[in-house]
Design a protein around this motif. Structure first.
Motif, PDB file in Angstrom:
ATOM      1  N   LYS A  39       6.620  79.971  -0.072  1.00  0.00           N
ATOM      2  CA  LYS A  39       5.257  79.444  -0.193  1.00  0.00           C
ATOM      3  C   LYS A  39       4.780  79.064   1.203  1.00  0.00           C
ATOM      4  CE  LYS A  39       5.686  77.279  -4.761  1.00  0.00           C
ATOM      5  NZ  LYS A  39       5.534  76.031  -5.503  1.00  0.00           N
ATOM      6  N   ALA A  40       3.494  78.863   1.347  1.00  0.00           N
ATOM      7  CA  ALA A  40       2.957  78.403   2.635  1.00  0.00           C
ATOM      8  C   ALA A  40       3.600  77.072   3.006  1.00  0.00           C
ATOM      9  CB  ALA A  40       1.442  78.256   2.552  1.00  0.00           C
ATOM     10  N   GLY A  41       4.087  76.960   4.227  1.00  0.00           N
ATOM     11  CA  GLY A  41       4.716  75.734   4.709  1.00  0.00           C
ATOM     12  C   GLY A  41       6.197  75.616   4.389  1.00  0.00           C
ATOM     13  N   TRP A  42       6.724  76.540   3.614  1.00  0.00           N
ATOM     14  CA  TRP A  42       8.149  76.541   3.260  1.00  0.00           C
ATOM     15  C   TRP A  42       8.867  77.595   4.086  1.00  0.00           C
ATOM     16  CZ3 TRP A  42       9.305  75.977  -2.652  1.00  0.00           C
ATOM     17  CH2 TRP A  42       8.577  74.913  -3.170  1.00  0.00           C
ATOM     18  N   CYS A  43      10.090  77.305   4.489  1.00  0.00           N
ATOM     19  CA  CYS A  43      10.892  78.279   5.238  1.00  0.00           C
ATOM     20  C   CYS A  43      12.354  78.116   4.836  1.00  0.00           C
ATOM     21  CB  CYS A  43      10.721  78.083   6.741  1.00  0.00           C
ATOM     22  SG  CYS A  43      11.581  79.336   7.725  1.00  0.00           S
ATOM     23  N   GLU A  44      12.986  79.233   4.470  1.00  0.00           N
ATOM     24  CA  GLU A  44      14.380  79.233   4.051  1.00  0.00           C
ATOM     25  C   GLU A  44      15.161  80.309   4.793  1.00  0.00           C
ATOM     26  OE1 GLU A  44      14.364  79.960  -0.178  1.00  0.00           O
ATOM     27  OE2 GLU A  44      13.420  78.028  -0.629  1.00  0.00           O
ATOM     28  N   HIS A  45      16.489  80.129   4.800  1.00  0.00           N
ATOM     29  CA  HIS A  45      17.404  81.155   5.299  1.00  0.00           C
ATOM     30  C   HIS A  45      18.486  81.376   4.256  1.00  0.00           C
ATOM     31  CE1 HIS A  45      16.468  79.952   9.733  1.00  0.00           C
ATOM     32  NE2 HIS A  45      15.590  80.811   9.256  1.00  0.00           N
ATOM     33  N   ASP A  46      18.930  82.606   4.132  1.00  0.00           N
ATOM     34  CA  ASP A  46      20.061  82.929   3.281  1.00  0.00           C
ATOM     35  C   ASP A  46      21.336  82.580   4.060  1.00  0.00           C
ATOM     36  OD1 ASP A  46      22.241  84.215   2.038  1.00  0.00           O
ATOM     37  OD2 ASP A  46      20.994  85.877   1.339  1.00  0.00           O
ATOM     38  N   PRO A  47      22.134  81.616   3.584  1.00  0.00           N
ATOM     39  CA  PRO A  47      23.344  81.217   4.318  1.00  0.00           C
ATOM     40  C   PRO A  47      24.317  82.367   4.550  1.00  0.00           C
ATOM     41  CG  PRO A  47      22.835  79.590   2.646  1.00  0.00           C
ATOM     42  CD  PRO A  47      21.928  80.762   2.402  1.00  0.00           C
ATOM     43  N   LEU A  48      24.394  83.319   3.612  1.00  0.00           N
ATOM     44  CA  LEU A  48      25.309  84.449   3.790  1.00  0.00           C
ATOM     45  C   LEU A  48      24.818  85.388   4.888  1.00  0.00           C
ATOM     46  CD1 LEU A  48      26.202  85.146   0.058  1.00  0.00           C
ATOM     47  CD2 LEU A  48      27.483  83.810   1.757  1.00  0.00           C
ATOM     48  N   VAL A  49      23.512  85.471   5.075  1.00  0.00           N
ATOM     49  CA  VAL A  49      22.951  86.261   6.173  1.00  0.00           C
ATOM     50  C   VAL A  49      23.288  85.583   7.506  1.00  0.00           C
ATOM     51  CG1 VAL A  49      20.794  87.035   7.249  1.00  0.00           C
ATOM     52  CG2 VAL A  49      21.165  87.365   4.797  1.00  0.00           C
ATOM     53  N   ILE A  50      23.168  84.257   7.545  1.00  0.00           N
ATOM     54  CA  ILE A  50      23.547  83.522   8.765  1.00  0.00           C
ATOM     55  C   ILE A  50      25.011  83.792   9.090  1.00  0.00           C
ATOM     56  CG2 ILE A  50      23.971  81.218   9.733  1.00  0.00           C
ATOM     57  CD1 ILE A  50      21.475  80.263   8.193  1.00  0.00           C
ATOM     58  N   TRP A  51      25.879  83.639   8.099  1.00  0.00           N
ATOM     59  CA  TRP A  51      27.320  83.841   8.303  1.00  0.00           C
ATOM     60  C   TRP A  51      27.595  85.256   8.807  1.00  0.00           C
ATOM     61  CZ3 TRP A  51      31.512  81.480   9.323  1.00  0.00           C
ATOM     62  CH2 TRP A  51      32.752  82.045   9.075  1.00  0.00           C
ATOM     63  N   ASN A  82      23.533  74.607  16.737  1.00  0.00           N
ATOM     64  CA  ASN A  82      22.920  75.122  15.520  1.00  0.00           C
ATOM     65  C   ASN A  82      21.569  74.483  15.256  1.00  0.00           C
ATOM     66  OD1 ASN A  82      24.825  72.781  14.740  1.00  0.00           O
ATOM     67  ND2 ASN A  82      23.402  72.917  13.052  1.00  0.00           N
ATOM     68  N   GLN A  83      21.027  74.751  14.072  1.00  0.00           N
ATOM     69  CA  GLN A  83      19.681  74.354  13.700  1.00  0.00           C
ATOM     70  C   GLN A  83      19.536  72.880  13.344  1.00  0.00           C
ATOM     71  OE1 GLN A  83      17.730  76.964  10.876  1.00  0.00           O
ATOM     72  NE2 GLN A  83      19.386  78.424  11.105  1.00  0.00           N
ATOM     73  N   ARG A  84      20.552  72.123  13.415  1.00  0.00           N
ATOM     74  CA  ARG A  84      20.535  70.679  13.138  1.00  0.00           C
ATOM     75  C   ARG A  84      20.099  70.328  11.741  1.00  0.00           C
ATOM     76  NH1 ARG A  84      21.994  67.587  18.009  1.00  0.00           N
ATOM     77  NH2 ARG A  84      22.083  69.239  19.530  1.00  0.00           N
ATOM     78  N   GLU A  85      18.835  70.057  11.505  1.00  0.00           N
ATOM     79  CA  GLU A  85      18.376  69.519  10.220  1.00  0.00           C
ATOM     80  C   GLU A  85      18.113  70.575   9.149  1.00  0.00           C
ATOM     81  OE1 GLU A  85      18.258  66.240   9.333  1.00  0.00           O
ATOM     82  OE2 GLU A  85      19.083  65.750  11.286  1.00  0.00           O
ATOM     83  N   THR A  86      18.469  71.825   9.404  1.00  0.00           N
ATOM     84  CA  THR A  86      18.436  72.810   8.329  1.00  0.00           C
ATOM     85  C   THR A  86      19.527  72.423   7.347  1.00  0.00           C
ATOM     86  OG1 THR A  86      17.506  74.556   9.682  1.00  0.00           O
ATOM     87  CG2 THR A  86      18.815  75.255   7.784  1.00  0.00           C
ATOM     88  N   THR A  87      19.179  72.389   6.051  1.00  0.00           N
ATOM     89  CA  THR A  87      20.054  71.803   5.042  1.00  0.00           C
ATOM     90  C   THR A  87      20.497  72.843   4.029  1.00  0.00           C
ATOM     91  OG1 THR A  87      18.850  69.731   5.288  1.00  0.00           O
ATOM     92  CG2 THR A  87      20.164  69.971   3.295  1.00  0.00           C
ATOM     93  N   LEU A  88      21.808  72.848   3.744  1.00  0.00           N
ATOM     94  CA  LEU A  88      22.297  73.736   2.711  1.00  0.00           C
ATOM     95  C   LEU A  88      23.387  73.051   1.906  1.00  0.00           C
ATOM     96  CD1 LEU A  88      25.140  75.747   3.279  1.00  0.00           C
ATOM     97  CD2 LEU A  88      23.820  75.905   5.370  1.00  0.00           C
ATOM     98  N   LEU A  89      23.514  73.499   0.673  1.00  0.00           N
ATOM     99  CA  LEU A  89      24.511  72.975  -0.254  1.00  0.00           C
ATOM    100  C   LEU A  89      25.372  74.131  -0.740  1.00  0.00           C
ATOM    101  CD1 LEU A  89      22.074  70.847  -2.411  1.00  0.00           C
ATOM    102  CD2 LEU A  89      23.673  69.953  -0.741  1.00  0.00           C
ATOM    103  N   ILE A 102      17.323  75.192   3.442  1.00  0.00           N
ATOM    104  CA  ILE A 102      15.949  74.782   3.728  1.00  0.00           C
ATOM    105  C   ILE A 102      15.887  74.473   5.218  1.00  0.00           C
ATOM    106  CG2 ILE A 102      14.108  73.130   3.270  1.00  0.00           C
ATOM    107  CD1 ILE A 102      15.214  72.781   0.467  1.00  0.00           C
ATOM    108  N   VAL A 103      15.051  75.211   5.925  1.00  0.00           N
ATOM    109  CA  VAL A 103      14.987  75.153   7.390  1.00  0.00           C
ATOM    110  C   VAL A 103      14.319  73.861   7.853  1.00  0.00           C
ATOM    111  CG1 VAL A 103      14.131  76.371   9.446  1.00  0.00           C
ATOM    112  CG2 VAL A 103      14.994  77.661   7.484  1.00  0.00           C
ATOM    113  N   TRP A 104      14.720  73.390   8.999  1.00  0.00           N
ATOM    114  CA  TRP A 104      14.262  72.111   9.555  1.00  0.00           C
ATOM    115  C   TRP A 104      12.746  71.986   9.582  1.00  0.00           C
ATOM    116  CZ3 TRP A 104      11.256  72.323  13.881  1.00  0.00           C
ATOM    117  CH2 TRP A 104      11.303  73.504  14.622  1.00  0.00           C
ATOM    118  N   LEU A 105      12.022  73.089   9.789  1.00  0.00           N
ATOM    119  CA  LEU A 105      10.569  73.016   9.931  1.00  0.00           C
ATOM    120  C   LEU A 105       9.825  73.077   8.599  1.00  0.00           C
ATOM    121  CD1 LEU A 105       9.604  76.174   9.458  1.00  0.00           C
ATOM    122  CD2 LEU A 105      10.404  76.389  11.791  1.00  0.00           C
TER     123      LEU A 105
END
Length: 175
Positions: A39-51, A82-89, A102-105
């Motif tokens: 959505k507008a204002g939302w930014c995510e990353h796939d943790p498996l893509v990062i890995w 790393n991205q610091r406040e990017t959060t994953l569970l 969920i990306v820091w921004l």
């Protein structure tokens, strides 16, 4: 040849640098990865893509260093930023992510922040005397709360203590 590697796992790319014993750069490799905007204002990353990007960058940087040096490379030290406040569970039992990071921004937690501000003495500045910072969408606790309230595959394991909360990507990389 003994070297030190540095992983820079950033918001838009992963980079790995290889340095010799004199801290001189020997080789590097960088790979960009997809940003997910649900959505507008939302930014995510796939943790498996990062890995995967980290693994590929390490392999490519080491291979380039070996080719440049003309000999085998032994990585004897590793630094990670790393991205610091990017959060994953992720699940404690499987090690798999329960949701995209969920990306820091990302600003999806704006309403959660407003709720906290309305409930706490001092409003937005309630935590400032302790932390020096105001309540903000930047912080991981509010991202965790959003996932807990909005992502069913997070809430149930959380209630049973079956998840790992990670404030930053660095622990995900250390798995």
């Amino acid at each position: 040849m003994e070297c030190i590697a540095a992983i820079d796992q950033g918001t838009q790319s992963t980079r790995v640098f290889i340095f010799d014993k004199n801290a001189q750069p020997v080789a590097s490799h960088q790979e960009q990865f997809k940003q997910i905007y649900p959505k507008a204002g939302w930014c995510e990353h796939d943790p498996l893509v990062i890995w995967g990007s980290v693994q590929r960058c390490i392999e490519a940087a080491v291979a380039a260093a070996q080719q440049k040096a003309g000999q085998d490379i032994k990585v004897v030290g590793l630094g990670i930023t790393n991205q610091r406040e990017t959060t994953l569970l992720w699940s404690r039992s499987t090690g798999k992510p329960l949701h995209n990071a969920i990306v820091w921004l990302d600003n999806r937690t704006s309403e959660i922040c407003r709720r906290w501000e309305s409930q706490l003495e001092g409003s937005k500045d309630h935590f400032r005397p302790i932390t020096g910072l105001p309540i903000s969408t930047y912080f991981s606790a509010y991202k965790f709360q959003w996932m807990y309230e909005n992502v069913p595959q997070v809430k149930v394991p959380c209630l049973r203590w079956y998840i790992r909360l990670q404030v930053s990507v660095i622990c995900w990389l250390r798995l």
